[in-house]
Scaffold this motif. Sequence first.
Motif, mmCIF file in Angstrom:
data_model
loop_
_atom_site.group_PDB
_atom_site.id
_atom_site.type_symbol
_atom_site.label_atom_id
_atom_site.label_comp_id
_atom_site.label_asym_id
_atom_site.label_seq_id
_atom_site.Cartn_x
_atom_site.Cartn_y
_atom_site.Cartn_z
ATOM 1 N N VAL A 244 0.841 -1.192 0.000
ATOM 2 C CA VAL A 244 0.000 0.000 0.000
ATOM 3 C C VAL A 244 0.883 1.251 0.000
ATOM 4 C CG1 VAL A 244 -1.918 -1.115 1.213
ATOM 5 C CG2 VAL A 244 -0.148 0.052 2.540
ATOM 6 N N ILE A 246 0.636 5.157 1.708
ATOM 7 C CA ILE A 246 -0.076 5.873 2.766
ATOM 8 C C ILE A 246 -0.316 7.323 2.335
ATOM 9 C CG2 ILE A 246 0.057 6.662 5.160
ATOM 10 C CD1 ILE A 246 1.871 4.198 5.684
ATOM 11 N N TRP A 253 -6.077 8.859 7.582
ATOM 12 C CA TRP A 253 -5.132 8.341 6.588
ATOM 13 C C TRP A 253 -5.839 7.345 5.680
ATOM 14 C CZ3 TRP A 253 -0.049 10.169 6.967
ATOM 15 C CH2 TRP A 253 0.261 10.840 8.163
ATOM 16 N N LEU A 255 -5.003 4.032 3.134
ATOM 17 C CA LEU A 255 -4.063 3.002 2.682
ATOM 18 C C LEU A 255 -4.537 2.568 1.300
ATOM 19 C CD1 LEU A 255 -3.868 0.849 5.958
ATOM 20 C CD2 LEU A 255 -2.521 2.867 5.342
ATOM 21 N N LEU A 279 0.919 -3.741 4.375
ATOM 22 C CA LEU A 279 -0.197 -3.963 5.292
ATOM 23 C C LEU A 279 -0.258 -5.443 5.629
ATOM 24 C CD1 LEU A 279 -2.903 -3.197 6.703
ATOM 25 C CD2 LEU A 279 -4.016 -3.477 4.458
ATOM 26 N N LEU A 349 1.253 -2.571 10.135
ATOM 27 C CA LEU A 349 1.881 -1.823 9.050
ATOM 28 C C LEU A 349 3.387 -1.849 9.218
ATOM 29 C CD1 LEU A 349 -0.474 1.293 8.761
ATOM 30 C CD2 LEU A 349 -0.034 -0.385 6.951
#
Length: 368
Positions: A244, A246, A253, A255, A279, A349
């Motif tokens: 992902v 960010i 946020w 992802l 992730l 994460l």
Amino acid sequence: MSNIVCANIDKSYGAINVINNFNLDVSDREFIVFLGPSGCGKSTLLRMIAGLEEISGGTVSIGGKEVNDLEPRDRGVAMVFQNYALYPHMTIYDNIAFGLKRMKVPKDQIDERIKAVSATLGLEPYLARKPAELSGGQQQRVAIARAMIKTPKVFLFDEPLSNLDAKLRHHMRVEIARLHQKLQTTTVYVTHDQLEAMTLADRIVLMRAGAIEQVGTPAEIYEKPRTLFVAGFIGTPNMNFLNVVIHQVEDGWLLVGDGINFRIEGHGFRLQHGQKATLGIRPADLLVSNGADVNVLSGTANLIEFHGNDALITFTHGDIEIGALVKASSRAKPGDQVSFSLLESRLHLFDAQSGVSLREDDAGGATQ
């Protein structure tokens, strides 16, 4: 006191360095498990503690005394190996008594100590038999009895259950746990089997390429892996990993990845706008979606693995295969459309470049 201190331990074979600056304190009566893939250096470390391998650098202390230059017999340790190494021509009694006879311990004392250790391990009916007349689990108990009878300060186990079938491994794992509860002897145990590590250890030392990746209780290692390697190594079924990017938005946020657009608040994470991350989602943390959930993964079920009480559903989300662990009674069928949601509190994460966890309380990365 029978604590163990490994300080700045190095091990090299010629120009090849296999252990680099290893530091670990093992408390008195603690059960420590060295866990890691083949070739990570866990057995080499155990053999250096035992005195079977020369230390290239650093010191090993047992009970406050440096033992680098002591012979194995003078270190107060007893070791149980993967191979039982029993004398086939001797009875079980003589196998257990062998070390004491070499030390010229009086016969009445040998009899008394064998009686006690045999009772502890349930070996009384087999003392007159030869090793070939015993099962693998019984032979391993004899090997443990032979170590126990020396009343060591430290027990060292080097993958002692690897040669047993699954049922016997479970049985012996329980026996070793009970034995430690009873004797309270400082124990270092080497295995590549994460189930053994998770069920036996007070603390796990997860190793990779001759160095410590993370040290912690089984719960800490499982729930808060500090690196991508730890997250991928611990847990069955394996953790799902998705790439992902960010993005910071007004209220939190995003992802963003292949078919992924998860919104999170980001509390407890160290995040940067534009950061590439991995992730991590454990299959057991995916919940069957009720249709109104956010952060949903959907796709077509293509493989169903029945595990008894549970079932592992493997489904395709875009071009990614994802595993979800559900109750067997609610499992889908191949070809069914499935949807699962994820709670922010259960996601992991990791920085895409370093592999280090982005949790704020994991800012130190791997720990020694």
